[in-house]
Design a protein around this motif. Structure first.
Motif, PDB file in Angstrom:
ATOM      1  N   LYS A   1       5.436 -13.316  36.115  1.00  0.00           N
ATOM      2  CA  LYS A   1       6.654 -12.218  34.941  1.00  0.00           C
ATOM      3  C   LYS A   1       8.142 -12.723  34.529  1.00  0.00           C
ATOM      4  O   LYS A   1       8.800 -12.495  33.630  1.00  0.00           O
ATOM      5  CB  LYS A   1       6.689 -10.923  36.418  1.00  0.00           C
ATOM      6  CG  LYS A   1       7.191  -9.597  35.526  1.00  0.00           C
ATOM      7  CD  LYS A   1       6.447  -8.384  35.974  1.00  0.00           C
ATOM      8  CE  LYS A   1       5.295  -8.395  35.401  1.00  0.00           C
ATOM      9  NZ  LYS A   1       5.170  -6.549  36.353  1.00  0.00           N
ATOM     10  N   LYS A   2       8.749 -12.916  35.590  1.00  0.00           N
ATOM     11  CA  LYS A   2      10.876 -13.476  35.734  1.00  0.00           C
ATOM     12  C   LYS A   2      10.384 -14.216  34.527  1.00  0.00           C
ATOM     13  O   LYS A   2      11.491 -14.091  32.814  1.00  0.00           O
ATOM     14  CB  LYS A   2      10.678 -13.821  36.932  1.00  0.00           C
ATOM     15  CG  LYS A   2      11.973 -14.082  36.934  1.00  0.00           C
ATOM     16  CD  LYS A   2      12.347 -15.429  38.321  1.00  0.00           C
ATOM     17  CE  LYS A   2      14.322 -15.017  38.001  1.00  0.00           C
ATOM     18  NZ  LYS A   2      14.327 -15.290  39.536  1.00  0.00           N
ATOM     19  N   SER A   3       9.877 -15.274  34.136  1.00  0.00           N
ATOM     20  CA  SER A   3       9.777 -16.264  32.760  1.00  0.00           C
ATOM     21  C   SER A   3       8.867 -15.820  31.875  1.00  0.00           C
ATOM     22  O   SER A   3      10.013 -15.823  30.744  1.00  0.00           O
ATOM     23  CB  SER A   3       8.797 -17.174  33.340  1.00  0.00           C
ATOM     24  OG  SER A   3       9.325 -18.035  34.429  1.00  0.00           O
TER      25      SER A   3
ATOM     26  N   ALA B   1      13.324 -11.999  26.130  1.00  0.00           N
ATOM     27  CA  ALA B   1      15.145 -11.515  26.199  1.00  0.00           C
ATOM     28  C   ALA B   1      16.264 -12.703  26.015  1.00  0.00           C
ATOM     29  O   ALA B   1      16.736 -12.122  24.904  1.00  0.00           O
ATOM     30  CB  ALA B   1      15.683 -11.385  27.591  1.00  0.00           C
ATOM     31  N   LEU B   2      15.156 -13.892  25.833  1.00  0.00           N
ATOM     32  CA  LEU B   2      16.337 -14.555  25.010  1.00  0.00           C
ATOM     33  C   LEU B   2      15.532 -15.068  24.045  1.00  0.00           C
ATOM     34  O   LEU B   2      16.733 -14.952  22.812  1.00  0.00           O
ATOM     35  CB  LEU B   2      15.283 -16.127  25.616  1.00  0.00           C
ATOM     36  CG  LEU B   2      16.088 -17.008  27.064  1.00  0.00           C
ATOM     37  CD1 LEU B   2      15.471 -18.030  27.835  1.00  0.00           C
ATOM     38  CD2 LEU B   2      17.905 -16.287  26.965  1.00  0.00           C
ATOM     39  N   ILE B   3      14.385 -14.993  23.097  1.00  0.00           N
ATOM     40  CA  ILE B   3      14.217 -14.691  21.934  1.00  0.00           C
ATOM     41  C   ILE B   3      14.946 -13.386  21.481  1.00  0.00           C
ATOM     42  O   ILE B   3      15.896 -13.289  20.097  1.00  0.00           O
ATOM     43  CB  ILE B   3      12.293 -14.189  21.166  1.00  0.00           C
ATOM     44  CG1 ILE B   3      12.074 -15.350  22.520  1.00  0.00           C
ATOM     45  CG2 ILE B   3      12.513 -13.982  20.056  1.00  0.00           C
ATOM     46  CD1 ILE B   3      10.131 -15.350  21.852  1.00  0.00           C
ATOM     47  N   ASP B   4      14.666 -12.278  21.937  1.00  0.00           N
ATOM     48  CA  ASP B   4      15.752 -10.808  21.965  1.00  0.00           C
ATOM     49  C   ASP B   4      17.127 -11.561  21.525  1.00  0.00           C
ATOM     50  O   ASP B   4      17.971 -11.053  20.102  1.00  0.00           O
ATOM     51  CB  ASP B   4      15.129  -9.727  22.073  1.00  0.00           C
ATOM     52  CG  ASP B   4      16.075  -9.093  22.281  1.00  0.00           C
ATOM     53  OD1 ASP B   4      17.490  -8.613  21.868  1.00  0.00           O
ATOM     54  OD2 ASP B   4      15.894  -7.879  22.205  1.00  0.00           O
TER      55      ASP B   4
ATOM     56  N   ILE C   1      18.868  -5.315  25.089  1.00  0.00           N
ATOM     57  CA  ILE C   1      17.960  -6.019  25.181  1.00  0.00           C
ATOM     58  C   ILE C   1      16.977  -5.722  26.207  1.00  0.00           C
ATOM     59  O   ILE C   1      15.465  -5.527  25.878  1.00  0.00           O
ATOM     60  CB  ILE C   1      18.244  -7.479  25.730  1.00  0.00           C
ATOM     61  CG1 ILE C   1      19.104  -7.869  24.432  1.00  0.00           C
ATOM     62  CG2 ILE C   1      17.334  -8.621  26.328  1.00  0.00           C
ATOM     63  CD1 ILE C   1      19.983  -9.424  25.496  1.00  0.00           C
ATOM     64  N   ALA C   2      17.144  -4.814  27.335  1.00  0.00           N
ATOM     65  CA  ALA C   2      16.299  -4.158  27.935  1.00  0.00           C
ATOM     66  C   ALA C   2      15.812  -3.380  28.035  1.00  0.00           C
ATOM     67  O   ALA C   2      14.528  -2.481  27.617  1.00  0.00           O
ATOM     68  CB  ALA C   2      17.494  -3.671  29.680  1.00  0.00           C
ATOM     69  N   GLU C   3      16.675  -1.695  26.815  1.00  0.00           N
ATOM     70  CA  GLU C   3      16.022  -1.344  26.389  1.00  0.00           C
ATOM     71  C   GLU C   3      14.804  -1.718  25.293  1.00  0.00           C
ATOM     72  O   GLU C   3      14.033  -1.153  25.071  1.00  0.00           O
ATOM     73  CB  GLU C   3      17.207  -0.327  25.499  1.00  0.00           C
ATOM     74  CG  GLU C   3      16.700   1.470  24.431  1.00  0.00           C
ATOM     75  CD  GLU C   3      17.996   1.453  24.159  1.00  0.00           C
ATOM     76  OE1 GLU C   3      17.354   2.177  23.569  1.00  0.00           O
ATOM     77  OE2 GLU C   3      18.864   1.652  24.930  1.00  0.00           O
ATOM     78  N   ARG C   4      15.165  -2.321  24.369  1.00  0.00           N
ATOM     79  CA  ARG C   4      14.522  -2.912  22.873  1.00  0.00           C
ATOM     80  C   ARG C   4      12.847  -3.444  23.596  1.00  0.00           C
ATOM     81  O   ARG C   4      11.517  -3.075  23.016  1.00  0.00           O
ATOM     82  CB  ARG C   4      15.031  -3.619  22.115  1.00  0.00           C
ATOM     83  CG  ARG C   4      15.969  -3.285  21.451  1.00  0.00           C
ATOM     84  CD  ARG C   4      16.035  -4.676  19.795  1.00  0.00           C
ATOM     85  NE  ARG C   4      17.424  -6.223  20.801  1.00  0.00           N
ATOM     86  CZ  ARG C   4      18.793  -5.734  21.056  1.00  0.00           C
ATOM     87  NH1 ARG C   4      19.018  -4.757  20.302  1.00  0.00           N
ATOM     88  NH2 ARG C   4      19.284  -6.889  21.573  1.00  0.00           N
ATOM     89  N   ASN C   5      12.707  -3.750  25.075  1.00  0.00           N
ATOM     90  CA  ASN C   5      11.745  -4.498  25.564  1.00  0.00           C
ATOM     91  C   ASN C   5      11.348  -4.603  26.468  1.00  0.00           C
ATOM     92  O   ASN C   5      10.208  -5.095  27.076  1.00  0.00           O
ATOM     93  CB  ASN C   5      12.556  -5.661  25.744  1.00  0.00           C
ATOM     94  CG  ASN C   5      13.121  -7.457  24.280  1.00  0.00           C
ATOM     95  OD1 ASN C   5      11.913  -7.468  24.061  1.00  0.00           O
ATOM     96  ND2 ASN C   5      13.819  -7.279  24.166  1.00  0.00           N
ATOM     97  N   GLY C   6      11.432  -2.848  26.779  1.00  0.00           N
ATOM     98  CA  GLY C   6      11.005  -1.836  28.117  1.00  0.00           C
ATOM     99  C   GLY C   6      11.082  -2.876  29.393  1.00  0.00           C
ATOM    100  O   GLY C   6      10.052  -2.937  30.183  1.00  0.00           O
TER     101      GLY C   6
END
Length: 148
Positions: A5-7, A13-16, A31-36
């Protein structure tokens, strides 16, 4: 092989970050908000990515993150290793109950070495840029979909 899950979160997050940093640094909270993804968890992920020099941070109230090098120079193998350590299968040590070391050698050369070579061939040849381009084409397709 199972991607942790970490990866998964790190790659997401890196794509974002790569997509949204064209105009400058990006706040981790965005980033956190956009990706949940939990902001606290993402902070841990980004700490590992920063130590591996994949990203760099900009301090201050208006701070954020940027890629430390071009997306085309960052491989999926590098990301996974930064977050989880090696993705290779451990070497056969031959310390089992068998008195025949040829079995351990056979397992090592015919299974483990070949699996590790195949993972290298895949993960060392997919870059963050490849993922970003694929994301953009998939996202463009989804935005063109009409729902009735």
């Amino acid at each position: 092989m199972k991607i942790s899950k970490k990866s998964r979160y790190g790659i997401t997050a890196l794509i974002d970050l790569a997509v949204n940093s064209k105009e400058g640094h990006v706040a981790l909270s965005h980033i956190a908000e956009r990706n949940g993804i939990s902001l606290q968890y993402l902070e841990q992920v980004f700490a590992s990515l920063r130590r591996a020099e994949i990203i760099k941070s900009i301090k201050g109230a208006q701070g954020g993150y940027l890629l430390n090098k071009p997306a085309g120079a960052i491989t999926v193998a590098e990301i996974i290793e930064a977050l989880d350590g090696t993705y290779h299968i451990d070497h056969e040590d031959g310390t089992g109950n068998s008195e025949n070391p040829a079995i351990a050698i056979t397992i090592q050369t015919k299974i483990i070495d070949k699996a590790n070579e195949a993972m290298d061939a895949l993960l060392l040849n997919i870059t963050l840029e490849d993922l970003v381009n694929d994301y953009k084409s998939n996202n463009e397709f989804n935005e063109q979909m009409y729902y009735i």
